[in-house]
Design a protein around this motif. Structure first.
Motif, PDB file in Angstrom:
ATOM      1  N   TRP A 214      24.217  29.323  35.056  1.00  0.00           N
ATOM      2  CA  TRP A 214      24.250  30.656  35.578  1.00  0.00           C
ATOM      3  C   TRP A 214      24.946  31.468  34.580  1.00  0.00           C
ATOM      4  O   TRP A 214      25.379  30.990  33.676  1.00  0.00           O
ATOM      5  CB  TRP A 214      24.757  30.797  36.928  1.00  0.00           C
ATOM      6  CG  TRP A 214      23.860  30.347  38.023  1.00  0.00           C
ATOM      7  CD1 TRP A 214      22.535  29.744  37.905  1.00  0.00           C
ATOM      8  CD2 TRP A 214      24.237  29.797  39.241  1.00  0.00           C
ATOM      9  NE1 TRP A 214      22.001  29.136  38.936  1.00  0.00           N
ATOM     10  CE2 TRP A 214      23.317  29.106  40.077  1.00  0.00           C
ATOM     11  CE3 TRP A 214      25.440  29.914  39.935  1.00  0.00           C
ATOM     12  CZ2 TRP A 214      23.313  28.585  41.263  1.00  0.00           C
ATOM     13  CZ3 TRP A 214      25.270  29.351  41.245  1.00  0.00           C
ATOM     14  CH2 TRP A 214      24.321  28.750  41.979  1.00  0.00           C
ATOM     15  N   PRO A 215      25.007  32.912  34.646  1.00  0.00           N
ATOM     16  CA  PRO A 215      25.252  33.661  33.367  1.00  0.00           C
ATOM     17  C   PRO A 215      26.766  33.163  33.144  1.00  0.00           C
ATOM     18  O   PRO A 215      27.654  33.191  34.072  1.00  0.00           O
ATOM     19  CB  PRO A 215      25.260  35.163  34.228  1.00  0.00           C
ATOM     20  CG  PRO A 215      24.143  35.136  35.000  1.00  0.00           C
ATOM     21  CD  PRO A 215      24.236  33.749  35.532  1.00  0.00           C
ATOM     22  N   ASP A 216      27.239  33.149  31.676  1.00  0.00           N
ATOM     23  CA  ASP A 216      28.488  32.706  31.469  1.00  0.00           C
ATOM     24  C   ASP A 216      29.455  33.709  30.966  1.00  0.00           C
ATOM     25  O   ASP A 216      30.668  33.365  30.391  1.00  0.00           O
ATOM     26  CB  ASP A 216      28.240  31.653  30.275  1.00  0.00           C
ATOM     27  CG  ASP A 216      27.646  32.458  29.121  1.00  0.00           C
ATOM     28  OD1 ASP A 216      27.229  33.386  29.248  1.00  0.00           O
ATOM     29  OD2 ASP A 216      27.663  31.326  28.098  1.00  0.00           O
ATOM     30  N   ASP A 217      29.312  34.987  31.265  1.00  0.00           N
ATOM     31  CA  ASP A 217      30.033  36.137  30.867  1.00  0.00           C
ATOM     32  C   ASP A 217      31.176  36.286  31.828  1.00  0.00           C
ATOM     33  O   ASP A 217      31.200  37.568  32.309  1.00  0.00           O
ATOM     34  CB  ASP A 217      29.216  37.326  30.646  1.00  0.00           C
ATOM     35  CG  ASP A 217      28.320  37.846  31.558  1.00  0.00           C
ATOM     36  OD1 ASP A 217      28.328  36.922  32.643  1.00  0.00           O
ATOM     37  OD2 ASP A 217      28.061  39.030  31.871  1.00  0.00           O
ATOM     38  N   LEU A 218      31.960  35.331  32.515  1.00  0.00           N
ATOM     39  CA  LEU A 218      32.911  35.313  33.331  1.00  0.00           C
ATOM     40  C   LEU A 218      34.103  35.665  32.868  1.00  0.00           C
ATOM     41  O   LEU A 218      34.251  35.044  31.721  1.00  0.00           O
ATOM     42  CB  LEU A 218      32.626  34.319  34.352  1.00  0.00           C
ATOM     43  CG  LEU A 218      31.423  33.780  35.101  1.00  0.00           C
ATOM     44  CD1 LEU A 218      31.542  32.761  35.721  1.00  0.00           C
ATOM     45  CD2 LEU A 218      30.884  35.020  35.642  1.00  0.00           C
ATOM     46  N   GLN A 219      34.981  36.381  33.578  1.00  0.00           N
ATOM     47  CA  GLN A 219      36.288  36.605  33.074  1.00  0.00           C
ATOM     48  C   GLN A 219      37.135  36.271  34.459  1.00  0.00           C
ATOM     49  O   GLN A 219      36.847  36.460  35.706  1.00  0.00           O
ATOM     50  CB  GLN A 219      36.534  38.164  32.908  1.00  0.00           C
ATOM     51  CG  GLN A 219      35.640  38.785  31.814  1.00  0.00           C
ATOM     52  CD  GLN A 219      35.580  40.227  31.627  1.00  0.00           C
ATOM     53  OE1 GLN A 219      36.815  40.463  31.497  1.00  0.00           O
ATOM     54  NE2 GLN A 219      34.610  40.999  31.734  1.00  0.00           N
ATOM     55  N   ALA A 237      40.124  31.774  39.740  1.00  0.00           N
ATOM     56  CA  ALA A 237      38.925  32.372  40.186  1.00  0.00           C
ATOM     57  C   ALA A 237      38.443  33.482  38.973  1.00  0.00           C
ATOM     58  O   ALA A 237      39.114  33.940  38.196  1.00  0.00           O
ATOM     59  CB  ALA A 237      39.050  33.287  41.229  1.00  0.00           C
ATOM     60  N   TYR A 238      37.098  33.421  38.716  1.00  0.00           N
ATOM     61  CA  TYR A 238      36.347  34.254  37.773  1.00  0.00           C
ATOM     62  C   TYR A 238      35.109  34.904  38.410  1.00  0.00           C
ATOM     63  O   TYR A 238      34.531  34.514  39.137  1.00  0.00           O
ATOM     64  CB  TYR A 238      35.838  33.060  36.714  1.00  0.00           C
ATOM     65  CG  TYR A 238      36.984  32.266  36.448  1.00  0.00           C
ATOM     66  CD1 TYR A 238      37.953  32.658  35.074  1.00  0.00           C
ATOM     67  CD2 TYR A 238      37.350  31.095  36.686  1.00  0.00           C
ATOM     68  CE1 TYR A 238      38.831  31.720  34.639  1.00  0.00           C
ATOM     69  CE2 TYR A 238      38.224  30.190  36.075  1.00  0.00           C
ATOM     70  CZ  TYR A 238      38.838  30.345  35.282  1.00  0.00           C
ATOM     71  OH  TYR A 238      40.039  29.672  34.742  1.00  0.00           O
ATOM     72  N   GLY A 239      35.103  36.152  37.706  1.00  0.00           N
ATOM     73  CA  GLY A 239      33.943  36.867  38.181  1.00  0.00           C
ATOM     74  C   GLY A 239      33.248  37.565  36.707  1.00  0.00           C
ATOM     75  O   GLY A 239      33.705  37.257  35.795  1.00  0.00           O
ATOM     76  N   GLU A 240      32.301  38.499  36.939  1.00  0.00           N
ATOM     77  CA  GLU A 240      31.713  39.045  36.134  1.00  0.00           C
ATOM     78  C   GLU A 240      32.383  40.273  35.612  1.00  0.00           C
ATOM     79  O   GLU A 240      31.861  40.930  34.321  1.00  0.00           O
ATOM     80  CB  GLU A 240      30.380  39.339  36.537  1.00  0.00           C
ATOM     81  CG  GLU A 240      29.065  38.273  36.782  1.00  0.00           C
ATOM     82  CD  GLU A 240      27.885  38.767  37.139  1.00  0.00           C
ATOM     83  OE1 GLU A 240      27.060  38.724  36.158  1.00  0.00           O
ATOM     84  OE2 GLU A 240      27.593  39.167  38.398  1.00  0.00           O
ATOM     85  N   SER A 241      33.513  40.362  36.145  1.00  0.00           N
ATOM     86  CA  SER A 241      34.404  41.660  35.781  1.00  0.00           C
ATOM     87  C   SER A 241      35.810  41.182  36.084  1.00  0.00           C
ATOM     88  O   SER A 241      36.092  40.219  36.847  1.00  0.00           O
ATOM     89  CB  SER A 241      33.978  42.967  36.137  1.00  0.00           C
ATOM     90  OG  SER A 241      34.517  42.670  37.514  1.00  0.00           O
ATOM     91  N   ARG A 242      36.785  42.016  35.526  1.00  0.00           N
ATOM     92  CA  ARG A 242      38.086  41.582  35.626  1.00  0.00           C
ATOM     93  C   ARG A 242      38.497  41.689  37.184  1.00  0.00           C
ATOM     94  O   ARG A 242      39.723  41.429  37.677  1.00  0.00           O
ATOM     95  CB  ARG A 242      39.133  42.447  34.853  1.00  0.00           C
ATOM     96  CG  ARG A 242      39.071  42.046  33.369  1.00  0.00           C
ATOM     97  CD  ARG A 242      40.224  42.832  32.529  1.00  0.00           C
ATOM     98  NE  ARG A 242      39.941  42.346  31.138  1.00  0.00           N
ATOM     99  CZ  ARG A 242      40.543  41.417  30.492  1.00  0.00           C
ATOM    100  NH1 ARG A 242      41.343  40.628  31.501  1.00  0.00           N
ATOM    101  NH2 ARG A 242      40.326  41.035  29.220  1.00  0.00           N
ATOM    102  N   SER A 243      37.771  42.548  37.972  1.00  0.00           N
ATOM    103  CA  SER A 243      38.022  42.883  39.360  1.00  0.00           C
ATOM    104  C   SER A 243      37.166  42.040  40.297  1.00  0.00           C
ATOM    105  O   SER A 243      37.459  41.985  41.328  1.00  0.00           O
ATOM    106  CB  SER A 243      37.548  44.364  39.695  1.00  0.00           C
ATOM    107  OG  SER A 243      36.235  44.220  39.579  1.00  0.00           O
TER     108      SER A 243
END
Length: 289
Positions: A214-219, A237-243
């Motif tokens: 799935w999308p790999d632009d996780l932070q 834990a990682y998400g699509e943004s720092r929040s």
């Protein structure tokens, strides 16, 4: 000498008894209250009506109070508790251990081995979820685990797994009614040292490591701050943004001889709620502790 005749003496007047003075009654200590005038009939009728009204209101109020206190909060209009998005997981408990076997972080278990069946340490699916036909909570191959990653990452991961020689891989997946997909993999190694080496070679705390399919632009989710972990374990834990916001979430748990991967995707939502992901992560971490 001539004899003189003595004049008869007059009888004294009889004495008249002086009457005794009449007895005076004692003064009362409190003067008697003057009788109050009788209220008019119309006043009595008004008082009666108001008394009846108060009694009726009291009975109705008491009945209403009893009705409210005997109801569940969610049954009372205006007091229903709104759902915060948590999933309805079954009651959890740690699986039984073989006789004489310690918990992974007990004193004396220097290798931090999970002696319970790894499949019993997988988080069950929440109520109403549809089970993934390939990931039913049983054993899976390392190839299945590697398939979660992008194709150009798979060869290196396969070699790392061959070098680390995991003992078991178990997995469970499900989809809930809103389309959210979840996958959990547990990889068990011969000891905590082997699990640590695999983790260090594959992932670092500031990056999710190899990109998932799935999308790999996780932070790194800085709002998580490693919250909710069990002592002696670590979560990343990682998400699509720092929040941590977004529709794709990923996390790793390192717990003794076991490494866990959690991936969750909420399709069609630009900014999906975090609660189901974090709830799932915390509960899986607790089972591994």
């Amino acid at each position: 000498m001539s004899e003189q005749t003595a004049a008869p003496m007059a009888e004294p007047a009889p004495l008249t008894a002086t009457p005794a003075p009449a007895a005076v009654p004692p003064m009362p200590s409190v003067p008697p209250a003057a009788p109050s005038p009788r209220p008019p009939r119309r006043v009595l009728r008004a008082v009666a009506r108001w008394t009846a009204a108060v009694l009726v209101c009291g009975v109705v109020g008491a009945g209403t109070a009893y009705g409210i206190t005997s109801m569940e909060r969610t049954d009372v209009p205006g007091l229903a508790t709104e759902s915060d998005g948590r999933w309805d997981y079954p009651a959890l408990s740690l699986p039984a251990l073989p006789a004489g076997s310690p918990r992974p972080f007990s004193e004396g278990n220097t290798a931090e081995v999970h002696y319970a069946d790894l499949r019993d340490l997988l988080l069950p699916a929440p109520a109403g979820a549809t089970e993934d036909k390939k990931l039913k909570g049983g054993w899976v191959s390392t190839a299945q685990f590697v398939s979660e990653y992008q194709e150009h990452e798979r060869a290196e991961l396969t070699q790392l797994l061959a070098d680390s020689a995991p003992r078991h891989v178990a997995a469970r997946g499900w989809t809930v009614a809103d389309g959210t997909e979840s996958r959990i993999y547990l990889l068990q190694f011969n000891s905590a040292a082997y699990a640590q080496a695999f983790f260090d070679d594959t992932y670092i705390s500031s990056s999710p490591g190899p990109g998932i399919r799935w999308p790999d632009d996780l932070q790194l989710d800085q709002s998580w701050e490693d919250g909710g972990w069990v002592p002696e374990t670590r979560t990343y834990a990682y998400g699509e943004s720092r929040s941590g916001r977004g529709r794709v979430h990923q996390a790793y748990i390192r717990a003794g001889d076991t490494v866990a991967l959690l991936v969750q995707k909420q399709p069609g939502k630009k900014d999906a709620p975090l609660i189901p992901f974090r709830q799932t992560l915390v509960l899986q971490n607790q089972l591994l502790g």
